[in-house]
Design a protein around this motif. Sequence first.
Motif, mmCIF file in Angstrom:
data_model
loop_
_atom_site.group_PDB
_atom_site.id
_atom_site.type_symbol
_atom_site.label_atom_id
_atom_site.label_comp_id
_atom_site.label_asym_id
_atom_site.label_seq_id
_atom_site.Cartn_x
_atom_site.Cartn_y
_atom_site.Cartn_z
ATOM 1 N N UNK A 186 -5.098 -9.209 -1.026
ATOM 2 C CA UNK A 186 -4.444 -8.324 -1.973
ATOM 3 C C UNK A 186 -3.755 -9.111 -3.076
ATOM 4 N N UNK A 187 -3.190 -10.260 -2.698
ATOM 5 C CA UNK A 187 -2.476 -11.042 -3.705
ATOM 6 C C UNK A 187 -3.423 -11.548 -4.772
ATOM 7 N N UNK A 214 -6.330 -7.341 -7.536
ATOM 8 C CA UNK A 214 -5.914 -5.951 -7.609
ATOM 9 C C UNK A 214 -5.563 -5.681 -9.029
ATOM 10 N N UNK A 266 0.817 -1.212 0.000
ATOM 11 C CA UNK A 266 0.000 0.000 0.000
ATOM 12 C C UNK A 266 0.850 1.260 0.000
ATOM 13 N N UNK A 288 -9.404 -6.706 0.648
ATOM 14 C CA UNK A 288 -8.444 -6.332 -0.388
ATOM 15 C C UNK A 288 -8.204 -4.835 -0.443
ATOM 16 N N UNK A 327 0.374 -3.022 -4.967
ATOM 17 C CA UNK A 327 -1.045 -3.361 -5.029
ATOM 18 C C UNK A 327 -1.892 -2.183 -5.469
#
Lengths: 170, 524
Positions: free
Chosen positions: B512-513, B516, A111, B455, A168
């Motif tokens: 997140x993996x 996205x 992030x 996420x 991300x």
Amino acid sequence: MRQEPIDPAGIQWTRVSPSYAKVRMVGWAIGALITLLVLSVPLVLVLTGVWDGFPLWLAIAAPAVLLAVEITRLVLIPRQVAAIGYAEREDDLLVRHGLMFQKVLVVPYGRMQFVDVAVGPIDRMLGLCKVKLHTAAADATAEIPGLPVAEGTRLREQLAARGESRLAGL
Amino acid sequence: MTPGRSVPNPGPGETDGQETPTAPWHRVHPVSPLVRGWIAVVAIAFVYGQNTLSSFFGEEEPNPGPDFISGTPLMVSLLVGAGILLLILLGFFGTWWFTKYQITDRHVNVNTGMVFRQQRQARIDRVQSIDIAQPLVARIFGLAELRFDVADSGSAAMNLAFVKLSEAHQLRNEILARAAGLKTPAPPAPPLPAQTDAVTVAGQPPDPTAPQEAAVQAPAPGYASVSASLAASERVVAVVPTGRLIGSILLRPSTILMVLGIIGLGIAMSAIEGFAPFYLLPAFLGMAGALWNNLNTGYNFKAATSADGLRLGYGLLDTRHQTVPPGRVQAIKVTAPFFWRPLGWYRVAVNVAGIGGGAANDAEQRSVLLPVGSYEDVLAVLSVVLPAPGVAAPRDFFAAAINGSGTEGGFVVSPPRVRPLSPLAYKRQGYALTDTALVARNGALHRTIAIVPHARTQGLRLSQGPLARRFGVVDLSLATIAGPVVPLVHQLDVASGRELFLEQADRAAAARRQTDSNHWLGDA
């Protein structure tokens, strides 16, 4: 009542340099001096007889209370500095602060939007720096003050590299 | 990391070697500066005209201006006025002439400025939201403003004011088609979103009478078929009847506070000698203005879903059509204010990067997904912004989240020992986890839930003050981008809070993996 810490279990915290307390003390000294001077104005005026109507006890009490508060803050500074810690996990960075008001923050590397390394004048004398990891969320800004410059540089490179590999977006 | 950045000098067509070499440059509609600046023109003309005329025909000069005005003949005075008008028009022409935009496969480029020139390039796949706004005057001319927001938290990356309404719709569809990742000119039609809804909403069949915005599109070469199919897939999920909107505005906490404030002011002022109700007029005017603003922006509200995201349309005099592409919503808030609860009304707002925060005064209005709606409407809107709620029975789960208390629906609430701190809310404040999101519940009278998809978690913060330490509780706040939603799990037991903290961080990393992607239709 229970007094257990709020840190998550099983985290090995890296503490910041104890000499960061000196940086905080210089800041404290400047702030305390200015407020003390301002609050002492009535006392000086009363003593010199310019402002007779002002109650003497109040003129004495105000700076005295302030002095007591400031000295308490001074005594707490080394413990506050000792309470600052950070830990690098596989996917995120943990930072903790505070004694009275404890805070633990976790920020995922992915992030990260950018990293700041800031050095103030006192920091420079002591060879310290401050690393700031910014995300898109204003309240998820991880701030680690009082790092030795070498460690700060290493951390910055590390954060940048990890942020890139776990990118991300938003 | 800064999507809407200024690029030193991207000449036309040479911004990117891969792009269409001759993407044409366009200008906005010629009357747009007038539409934007008409108030200034009228004001100048009025003041100038009044001063000039009164100096000739007035018995006494209300405003004894400089000598050269009152002393010169009428003709000269009119000439000066015409000169000023000409200068203004010249300025308008200049700003129009130097404002150009270009849409390539991957970027939008906007050049502005006469003296201080600016060339801006923004990546299309970074779009967070696209708005088509029509202020009243623009509506009269059949013009619209197209606004392209990126996650820059400040002003819009591209603000085309004004273009023809049909052109604006066409541009929006074109930008969204490209942002979706449809790079080839004529791919097969994208799948309709209707089948992907995980929250099944009874009594909300696809509305065949939904106004088709595709009807106003002019055919554009290449993207026309895509644009048309994207626009045609629109399906209305919620509308706000006018009666309900007016009722909701009257029963808002802010309205009730304002009324109470005016009553209090009246009582306080009536104690003063020589009080007349007339003195309260400014307060009443202010209140009427606020109410009008709410009505103006919530009127005729319509939320619809389409392949390119959620579409919102609303407005009485000034209308606005917003499109929020899928995956842009960072956090969702459902609110049930105290006075709305007997009527079963709820409000839904979201955090979207680029529109929620900032100093823009329309930020709050633009982040509202549903100004007032029934539970069915809430579910319908949630099904669009949270396509996979991650629970088996979303209807029951969200009912428990919004109106329930205790541990029903899988909620973890504050320990009973915090009752002295939160006498009413201690049974309600807590959190629940679904497979895809964390739901934080707060408030006993004014009820809110905040939903943060795993996420989208930006960070977590655990904090504890001296009082909370005495009661053995912590607050867990979930960091999200600036906006109306501030997700907070209040007064959680220390042990479970510590556990949740790291677990949630790991869950967020795992989520997140998997997901996205900026593009949501194409291969990207």
